[in-house]
Scaffold this active site. Structure first.
Site, short mmCIF file in Angstrom:
data_model
loop_
_atom_site.label_atom_id
_atom_site.label_comp_id
_atom_site.label_asym_id
_atom_site.label_seq_id
_atom_site.Cartn_x
_atom_site.Cartn_y
_atom_site.Cartn_z
N CYS A 115 -118.65 -68.81 -28.15
CA CYS A 115 -119.88 -69.59 -27.96
C CYS A 115 -121.11 -68.93 -28.58
O CYS A 115 -122.02 -69.62 -29.04
CB CYS A 115 -120.08 -69.89 -26.48
SG CYS A 115 -118.80 -71.02 -25.88
N LYS A 142 -123.51 -77.71 -21.91
CA LYS A 142 -122.92 -78.12 -23.20
C LYS A 142 -121.42 -78.32 -23.05
O LYS A 142 -120.73 -77.51 -22.43
CB LYS A 142 -123.23 -77.05 -24.26
CG LYS A 142 -122.72 -75.67 -23.94
CD LYS A 142 -123.25 -74.66 -24.95
CE LYS A 142 -122.70 -73.28 -24.72
NZ LYS A 142 -121.26 -73.13 -24.85
N ASP A 185 -123.89 -68.85 -21.68
CA ASP A 185 -122.65 -68.96 -20.89
C ASP A 185 -122.31 -67.74 -20.04
O ASP A 185 -121.13 -67.36 -19.92
CB ASP A 185 -121.46 -69.26 -21.81
CG ASP A 185 -121.60 -70.59 -22.53
OD1 ASP A 185 -122.67 -71.23 -22.41
OD2 ASP A 185 -120.67 -70.99 -23.23
#
Ligand code: C5J
Length: 225
Positions: A162, A129, A24
């Site tokens: 995350c 995701k 990310d």
């Protein structure tokens, strides 16, 4: 087998069954003027991880490791965004709304994409995701198992969200995770510190922690070339 000086003890890995995961590193989280900053966060705390991660990415490319990038976000129609996730925080501008770099956390928008310095190469899979963990509702695990991957070297943001969710998911599935301490980051210094402590606690309950220089020192040049 290469050995990394790590905590709580040495991390041994076979480059042919090890993947680098870059979690990310998206403009909306990391870049000035993005969603993260609009929420009042100090993005310079995240940006510290960019240069060490760039170096690790380059070395892993040279060594021929599998490299997988992830992005958190949703389909433009938000059909994969649970209403509870969208409602959380009671934000005036939340997921799917217009943000400083396009619709917030929506695939295809500028802010959703990965920062310039860590852009994936064509051959490097990108896992989109909808959740915090890379395993939930994605083909990430299938990709890893198809290639015989057993160990993950983990980088990215944010440490406590995350990154940690993905490491926990990976650990439960039997993957060995080495988290590179200078290649992860959080908007909250105490969460960053506690993430590293939690991962390596109790004999490495979720995995190992090492600075990137320790991993780079162990990574053989052109390991798989
Ligand atoms: C990530 C978040 N990537 N903090 N997302 O950690 O909401």
């Amino acid at each position: 087998m290469p050995r990394v000086t790590a905590e709580p003890y040495e991390f041994d890995f076979d480059p042919s069954t090890t993947a680098l995961v870059v979690i990310d590193m998206q403009r909306d989280f990391v870049d000035p003027g993005g969603f993260g900053e609009a929420l009042g966060n100090n993005v310079s705390l995240l940006r510290r991880a960019l240069e060490p991660t760039r170096r690790v990415l380059a070395a892993c490319r040279d060594a021929g490791l599998l490299i997988i990038h992830t992005r958190e976000g949703h389909r433009p129609d938000l059909s994969d965004c649970p209403p509870a996730k969208r409602a959380r925080g009671r934000l005036a501008n939340g997921i799917g709304d217009p943000g400083p770099m396009g619709r917030i956390l929506v695939r295809g928008e500028y802010g959703h994409d990965i920062v310039d310095s860590l852009q994936p190469l064509e051959r490097e899979p990108v896992v989109d995701k909808p959740g915090k963990g890379a395993f939930y509702a994605t083909d990430f695990e299938h990709m890893l198992r198809s290639r015989g991957i057993k160990s993950l070297v983990v980088t990215g943001v944010t440490a406590e969200v995350c990154v940690q969710t993905t490491v926990r998911e990976a650990n439960d599935r039997g993957f060995e995770c080495l988290v590179l301490s200078d290649c992860i980051a959080s908007y909250f210094p105490e969460f960053y510190e506690m993430t590293l402590k939690m991962i390596k606690a109790q004999g490495g309950i979720f995995g190992w922690v090492a600075p990137s220089e320790a991993f780079l020192a162990a990574l053989p040049a052109a390991a798989l070339a």
